[in-house]
Design a protein around this motif. Structure first.
Motif, PDB file in Angstrom:
ATOM      1  N   GLN A 200       0.888  -1.182   0.200  1.00 45.71           N
ATOM      2  CA  GLN A 200       0.081   0.139  -0.006  1.00 45.71           C
ATOM      3  C   GLN A 200       0.783   1.355   0.182  1.00 45.71           C
ATOM      4  OE1 GLN A 200      -2.499  -0.453   3.516  1.00 45.71           O
ATOM      5  NE2 GLN A 200      -3.793  -1.790   2.132  1.00 45.71           N
ATOM      6  N   MET A 201       1.862   1.182   0.634  1.00 41.27           N
ATOM      7  CA  MET A 201       2.981   2.413   0.776  1.00 41.27           C
ATOM      8  C   MET A 201       3.645   2.514  -0.641  1.00 41.27           C
ATOM      9  SD  MET A 201       4.551   1.883   4.585  1.00 41.27           S
ATOM     10  CE  MET A 201       6.173   3.246   4.232  1.00 41.27           C
ATOM     11  N   LEU A 203       2.307   1.816  -3.729  1.00 37.29           N
ATOM     12  CA  LEU A 203       1.356   2.275  -4.406  1.00 37.29           C
ATOM     13  C   LEU A 203       1.162   3.740  -4.440  1.00 37.29           C
ATOM     14  CD1 LEU A 203      -1.108  -0.897  -4.558  1.00 37.29           C
ATOM     15  CD2 LEU A 203       0.659  -0.127  -6.505  1.00 37.29           C
ATOM     16  N   ALA A 204       0.989   4.059  -3.012  1.00 42.70           N
ATOM     17  CA  ALA A 204       0.499   5.379  -2.726  1.00 42.70           C
ATOM     18  C   ALA A 204       1.797   6.293  -3.097  1.00 42.70           C
ATOM     19  CB  ALA A 204       0.402   5.438  -1.071  1.00 42.70           C
ATOM     20  N   ARG A 205       3.017   5.862  -2.896  1.00 40.02           N
ATOM     21  CA  ARG A 205       4.298   6.489  -3.331  1.00 40.02           C
ATOM     22  C   ARG A 205       4.142   6.856  -4.880  1.00 40.02           C
ATOM     23  NH1 ARG A 205       9.563   5.172  -4.814  1.00 40.02           N
ATOM     24  NH2 ARG A 205      11.170   6.893  -4.128  1.00 40.02           N
ATOM     25  N   GLU A 206       3.815   5.833  -5.648  1.00 41.06           N
ATOM     26  CA  GLU A 206       3.701   5.679  -7.039  1.00 41.06           C
ATOM     27  C   GLU A 206       2.481   6.643  -7.394  1.00 41.06           C
ATOM     28  OE1 GLU A 206       6.015   4.621  -9.072  1.00 41.06           O
ATOM     29  OE2 GLU A 206       6.895   3.343  -7.636  1.00 41.06           O
ATOM     30  N   GLN A 207       1.497   6.749  -6.814  1.00 39.56           N
ATOM     31  CA  GLN A 207       0.273   7.545  -7.410  1.00 39.56           C
ATOM     32  C   GLN A 207       0.799   8.873  -6.931  1.00 39.56           C
ATOM     33  OE1 GLN A 207      -2.577   6.547  -8.653  1.00 39.56           O
ATOM     34  NE2 GLN A 207      -2.936   8.774  -8.769  1.00 39.56           N
ATOM     35  N   LYS A 208       1.568   9.352  -5.864  1.00 42.31           N
ATOM     36  CA  LYS A 208       1.920  10.613  -5.580  1.00 42.31           C
ATOM     37  C   LYS A 208       2.862  11.289  -6.513  1.00 42.31           C
ATOM     38  CE  LYS A 208       1.495  10.591  -0.507  1.00 42.31           C
ATOM     39  NZ  LYS A 208       2.163  10.615   0.775  1.00 42.31           N
ATOM     40  N   ASP A 211       0.776  12.051  -9.674  1.00 53.12           N
ATOM     41  CA  ASP A 211      -0.129  13.049  -9.570  1.00 53.12           C
ATOM     42  C   ASP A 211       0.850  14.380  -9.650  1.00 53.12           C
ATOM     43  OD1 ASP A 211      -2.006  11.561  -8.994  1.00 53.12           O
ATOM     44  OD2 ASP A 211      -2.065  11.636  -6.963  1.00 53.12           O
TER      45      ASP A 211
END
Length: 341
Positions: A200-201, A203-208, A211
């Motif tokens: 999850q961390m 994926l969140a980093r890749e999403q940031k 963005d």
């Protein structure tokens, strides 16, 4: 490679997951069961027990629970030592009741397995082993020293020596087996939870990053028009102020800085449109990035890049693609899940 202090810090965090309220509720359930068993034994089964001493042992547990309830908030998290002491108190209180009510001749001696099993779910291995050894020593002592169970007629109620020895062996095996079983199951659950959190961390980093690339591209597009206007106006002012060298130099500087901002935003816009992932990095850097979410899972990771010569290995330069990082991360996760060290 994971520093040892990070592993120890991770273990300390895990040991403080249990709330005080959880153990207090379990103790209230045990107290209710003990009171019920004592009343049934005396009133219905007609056993001659040390009711006063047994009531004092149960009362000590009630007082400890009341102190824990009123002195600490419901959300208090127990430290390793506090949780160990609470379970040790429950074990000693239960063993005192067993001493007063026949020792291993009492079928409720099976309940000594509960503190060790609970400890195995959240205490460290060392503290769980200490509690298990204490339990085995107390069981051994109860097999030899205890107040016999007597009926109101004066008859001693006890098992044959062979059965009592077999019961002792069964309890010792139960302490070891249930403690180890609960420890293994809980460790697997924690590892799966850590792996999920790491994913999850990541994926969140890749999403940031994605963005951020979109924001940069949008900013480059939106600021292009005002910068072009500044450049145009500065050019016109430069033509009109040709006779004044000081003002002409200032206007020329404004135009140069506008050109510089345009170039910076153009390069940032290209990076944003390329999703910030299309970068070329050495192999070791890509491996370290893929393994980063799994560095705090209690396993030692080493990154070694070498060839057949004694010279430092020349690393291939690889494009940092999301699919490559994701694939390497899955390989690292499998290695961490099934490694022993």
């Amino acid at each position: 490679m994971i520093p040892d202090r990070q592993i120890k810090h991770h273990d300390r965090e895990r040991s403080s997951w249990v709330r005080l309220r959880t153990l207090v509720i379990l103790r209230w359930i045990a107290i209710l069961g003990q009171i019920t068993a004592l009343v049934v034994s005396v009133r219905i089964l007609g056993l001659d027990l040390e009711v006063g001493l047994a009531a004092m042992a149960i009362g000590a547990s009630i007082i400890a629970n009341l102190f824990s309830t009123f002195l600490y908030p419901e959300t208090k998290r127990l430290s390793e030592l506090e949780a160990m002491l609470m379970l040790l108190f429950d074990l000693l209180q239960l063993c005192l009741l067993l001493y007063l009510t026949g020792g291993l001749n009492n079928p409720f001696a099976l309940l000594v397995l509960a503190p060790v099993t609970i400890a195995a779910t959240f205490l460290r291995l060392r503290d769980t082993a200490i509690l298990g050894i204490i339990t085995i020593l107390i069981l051994t002592a109860l097999a030899a020293w205890h107040i016999p169970l007597r009926s109101t007629a004066g008859d001693v109620l006890q098992m044959p020596d062979l059965f009592r020895f077999g019961f002792w062996v069964a309890l010792v095996i139960g302490v070891v087996f249930l403690g180890a079983y609960a420890r293994l199951i809980t460790s697997e659950i924690h590892e799966m939870s850590d792996a999920l959190l790491a994913t999850q961390m990541a994926l969140a980093r890749e999403q940031k990053l994605t963005d951020l690339g979109g924001v940069v591209a949008a900013a480059a597009h939106e600021l292009g028009t005002p910068l072009a206007t500044i450049k145009l106006v500065s050019g016109e002012l430069l033509d009109e102020l040709g006779d004044d060298p000081d003002l002409a130099d200032d206007v020329r500087l404004i135009g140069e800085q506008a050109n510089r901002c345009t170039a910076i935003l153009r390069s940032m816009g290209r990076a944003g449109k390329d999703d910030l992932h299309m970068r070329r990095v050495p192999l070791e850097g890509l491996l370290q990035e893929a393994a980063e979410p799994h560095l705090m899972r209690g396993k030692r990771l080493e990154f070694v890049i070498s060839d057949e010569t004694e010279m430092p290995a020349r690393q291939p330069i690889i494009e940092r693609r999301p699919e490559i990082v994701h694939g390497l991360r899955n390989l690292v996760q499998n290695a961490v899940d099934f490694s022993s060290d």
